[in-house]
Design a protein around this motif. Structure first.
Motif, PDB file in Angstrom:
ATOM      1  N   SER A 159      36.006  52.807  45.545  1.00 28.45           N
ATOM      2  CA  SER A 159      34.877  52.584  44.629  1.00 28.45           C
ATOM      3  C   SER A 159      35.258  52.963  43.196  1.00 28.45           C
ATOM      4  CB  SER A 159      33.633  53.349  45.082  1.00 28.45           C
ATOM      5  OG  SER A 159      33.906  54.720  45.158  1.00 28.45           O
ATOM      6  N   GLN A 160      36.098  53.996  43.046  1.00 32.96           N
ATOM      7  CA  GLN A 160      36.548  54.385  41.701  1.00 32.96           C
ATOM      8  C   GLN A 160      37.530  53.362  41.128  1.00 32.96           C
ATOM      9  OE1 GLN A 160      35.301  57.078  39.837  1.00 32.96           O
ATOM     10  NE2 GLN A 160      36.337  55.819  38.297  1.00 32.96           N
ATOM     11  N   LEU A 161      38.424  52.845  41.983  1.00 32.60           N
ATOM     12  CA  LEU A 161      39.360  51.804  41.528  1.00 32.60           C
ATOM     13  C   LEU A 161      38.584  50.586  41.024  1.00 32.60           C
ATOM     14  CD1 LEU A 161      42.023  51.866  44.426  1.00 32.60           C
ATOM     15  CD2 LEU A 161      42.230  52.907  42.164  1.00 32.60           C
ATOM     16  N   LEU A 162      37.552  50.188  41.774  1.00 32.32           N
ATOM     17  CA  LEU A 162      36.731  49.033  41.382  1.00 32.32           C
ATOM     18  C   LEU A 162      36.006  49.303  40.073  1.00 32.32           C
ATOM     19  CD1 LEU A 162      35.270  48.137  44.893  1.00 32.32           C
ATOM     20  CD2 LEU A 162      36.878  46.749  43.583  1.00 32.32           C
ATOM     21  N   GLN A 163      35.469  50.522  39.935  1.00 32.46           N
ATOM     22  CA  GLN A 163      34.749  50.853  38.701  1.00 32.46           C
ATOM     23  C   GLN A 163      35.688  50.822  37.498  1.00 32.46           C
ATOM     24  OE1 GLN A 163      31.373  51.127  38.395  1.00 32.46           O
ATOM     25  NE2 GLN A 163      31.951  50.987  36.243  1.00 32.46           N
ATOM     26  N   ASN A 164      36.911  51.315  37.682  1.00 27.33           N
ATOM     27  CA  ASN A 164      37.887  51.289  36.575  1.00 27.33           C
ATOM     28  C   ASN A 164      38.154  49.856  36.126  1.00 27.33           C
ATOM     29  OD1 ASN A 164      38.080  54.035  36.879  1.00 27.33           O
ATOM     30  ND2 ASN A 164      40.047  53.999  37.957  1.00 27.33           N
ATOM     31  N   VAL A 165      38.280  48.934  37.094  1.00 28.61           N
ATOM     32  CA  VAL A 165      38.543  47.532  36.749  1.00 28.61           C
ATOM     33  C   VAL A 165      37.308  46.909  36.104  1.00 28.61           C
ATOM     34  CG1 VAL A 165      39.121  45.247  37.663  1.00 28.61           C
ATOM     35  CG2 VAL A 165      40.348  47.260  38.480  1.00 28.61           C
ATOM     36  N   ARG A 166      36.126  47.246  36.622  1.00 29.19           N
ATOM     37  CA  ARG A 166      34.877  46.752  35.999  1.00 29.19           C
ATOM     38  C   ARG A 166      34.813  47.166  34.538  1.00 29.19           C
ATOM     39  NH1 ARG A 166      32.070  48.955  40.235  1.00 29.19           N
ATOM     40  NH2 ARG A 166      31.852  47.396  41.861  1.00 29.19           N
ATOM     41  N   LEU A 201      37.169  45.052  32.552  1.00 31.71           N
ATOM     42  CA  LEU A 201      36.637  43.690  32.402  1.00 31.71           C
ATOM     43  C   LEU A 201      35.559  43.653  31.328  1.00 31.71           C
ATOM     44  CD1 LEU A 201      36.393  42.763  36.190  1.00 31.71           C
ATOM     45  CD2 LEU A 201      37.774  41.519  34.517  1.00 31.71           C
ATOM     46  N   ASN A 202      34.669  44.646  31.360  1.00 30.78           N
ATOM     47  CA  ASN A 202      33.589  44.688  30.361  1.00 30.78           C
ATOM     48  C   ASN A 202      34.141  44.868  28.953  1.00 30.78           C
ATOM     49  OD1 ASN A 202      31.565  44.349  32.266  1.00 30.78           O
ATOM     50  ND2 ASN A 202      31.334  46.544  32.626  1.00 30.78           N
ATOM     51  N   LYS A 203      35.188  45.699  28.849  1.00 30.63           N
ATOM     52  CA  LYS A 203      35.808  45.941  27.539  1.00 30.63           C
ATOM     53  C   LYS A 203      36.442  44.652  26.998  1.00 30.63           C
ATOM     54  CE  LYS A 203      39.172  49.088  25.448  1.00 30.63           C
ATOM     55  NZ  LYS A 203      40.583  48.990  25.785  1.00 30.63           N
ATOM     56  N   VAL A 204      37.150  43.930  27.877  1.00 30.69           N
ATOM     57  CA  VAL A 204      37.779  42.668  27.465  1.00 30.69           C
ATOM     58  C   VAL A 204      36.713  41.658  27.041  1.00 30.69           C
ATOM     59  CG1 VAL A 204      38.970  40.645  28.409  1.00 30.69           C
ATOM     60  CG2 VAL A 204      39.927  42.928  28.766  1.00 30.69           C
ATOM     61  N   ARG A 252      29.475  34.312  23.147  1.00 32.20           N
ATOM     62  CA  ARG A 252      28.535  34.002  24.237  1.00 32.20           C
ATOM     63  C   ARG A 252      29.016  32.785  25.019  1.00 32.20           C
ATOM     64  NH1 ARG A 252      25.831  36.792  27.302  1.00 32.20           N
ATOM     65  NH2 ARG A 252      26.782  35.476  28.846  1.00 32.20           N
ATOM     66  N   GLU A 253      29.562  31.792  24.303  1.00 32.86           N
ATOM     67  CA  GLU A 253      30.056  30.568  24.971  1.00 32.86           C
ATOM     68  C   GLU A 253      31.216  30.901  25.905  1.00 32.86           C
ATOM     69  OE1 GLU A 253      29.436  30.772  21.694  1.00 32.86           O
ATOM     70  OE2 GLU A 253      27.669  29.447  21.640  1.00 32.86           O
ATOM     71  N   GLU A 254      32.109  31.780  25.458  1.00 32.82           N
ATOM     72  CA  GLU A 254      33.252  32.163  26.304  1.00 32.82           C
ATOM     73  C   GLU A 254      32.788  32.924  27.542  1.00 32.82           C
ATOM     74  OE1 GLU A 254      36.919  32.517  23.094  1.00 32.82           O
ATOM     75  OE2 GLU A 254      35.496  34.168  23.276  1.00 32.82           O
ATOM     76  N   LYS A 255      31.776  33.788  27.367  1.00 30.81           N
ATOM     77  CA  LYS A 255      31.230  34.520  28.520  1.00 30.81           C
ATOM     78  C   LYS A 255      30.602  33.543  29.519  1.00 30.81           C
ATOM     79  CE  LYS A 255      30.378  38.807  26.007  1.00 30.81           C
ATOM     80  NZ  LYS A 255      29.384  39.640  25.320  1.00 30.81           N
ATOM     81  N   ASN A 256      29.830  32.594  29.001  1.00 25.01           N
ATOM     82  CA  ASN A 256      29.206  31.595  29.882  1.00 25.01           C
ATOM     83  C   ASN A 256      30.267  30.771  30.603  1.00 25.01           C
ATOM     84  OD1 ASN A 256      26.677  32.433  29.130  1.00 25.01           O
ATOM     85  ND2 ASN A 256      26.348  30.791  27.645  1.00 25.01           N
ATOM     86  N   HIS A 257      31.313  30.422  29.879  1.00 24.07           N
ATOM     87  CA  HIS A 257      32.397  29.620  30.453  1.00 24.07           C
ATOM     88  C   HIS A 257      33.053  30.376  31.610  1.00 24.07           C
ATOM     89  CE1 HIS A 257      35.618  26.793  30.817  1.00 24.07           C
ATOM     90  NE2 HIS A 257      36.537  27.673  30.469  1.00 24.07           N
ATOM     91  N   CYS A 258      33.238  31.678  31.431  1.00 27.70           N
ATOM     92  CA  CYS A 258      33.801  32.517  32.495  1.00 27.70           C
ATOM     93  C   CYS A 258      32.911  32.451  33.739  1.00 27.70           C
ATOM     94  CB  CYS A 258      33.914  33.954  31.990  1.00 27.70           C
ATOM     95  SG  CYS A 258      34.425  35.146  33.253  1.00 27.70           S
TER      96      CYS A 258
END
Length: 205
Positions: free
Chosen positions: A160-167, A170-173, A179-185
């Protein structure tokens, strides 16, 4: 990304699922007809996809891909150990098949030309394996592997900690995206499910 992904699950796969069951692999695992040969095809194609992902992250065509090196979620080395175990049991390991080859090629192209879409696949592949993937692994082990737990379903450290670190990464990136790039993702989620579903279906082949 999780919200969009959940909408593409069936009720049999997740309680938040909204999709109707249409394909055999969308049913509960307890209803699956399982064979070692089919499961090996699934593992081999999965390994090709993880090999490809890990190489993409290592080579980092976009600098922020390097953020996702050595997250602890990597699966390639674990799958290699599992395939070696099957060899030692006397099983012949097949060559990768069309679903894995097609997905690996698609990921390579996306990673170079469409980083937002690539990140969607990165997220769905790794996170789905820690959830539904683990549940499938347990059921397969019960039914055809005499409860043998494969390395594919083990992680070093607190998952769960490994997943949170990746989350968090991802949020930082994604903070740097429009907004268009986020929607595209997010729009790429359905394709991610389609490719992964074709590999999962190999278990039933």
């Amino acid at each position: 990304m999780r919200f969009v992904a959940m909408k593409l699950h069936t009720k049999e796969q997740a309680k938040e699922g909204e999709k109707e069951v249409k394909e055999p692999e969308e049913q509960r695992v307890t209803k699956w007809e399982l064979t070692i040969d089919g499961y090996l095809r699934f593992l081999v194609d999965s390994k090709l996809v993880y090999d490809t992902l890990e190489k993409i992250i290592e080579d980092a065509a976009y600098p922020y891909y390097a953020e996702f090196r050595n997250t602890g979620l990597e699966r390639s080395a674990s799958l290699e150990k599992d395939l070696q175990w099957f060899r030692e049991q006397g099983h012949t390991i097949p060559e990768p098949s069309t679903p894995g080859l097609t997905y690996a090629q698609y990921l390579k192209e996306l990673s170079e030309n469409d980083p937002q879409a690539f990140i969607c696949h990165f997220y769905n592949i790794y996170f789905a394996h820690t959830a539904g993937g683990r549940m499938i692994g347990r059921k397969v082990a019960e039914k055809i592997l005499n409860n043998k737990e494969l390395e594919f379903y083990k992680w070093d450290g607190d998952l769960s900690q490994l997943l949170q670190n990746v989350r968090d990464k991802l949020n930082k990136v994604a903070e740097g995206w429009t907004r268009e790039e986020k929607n595209h993702c997010l729009e790429e989620t359905e394709k991610s499910f389609k490719f992964s579903g074709e590999i999962l279906r190999l278990i039933l082949s």
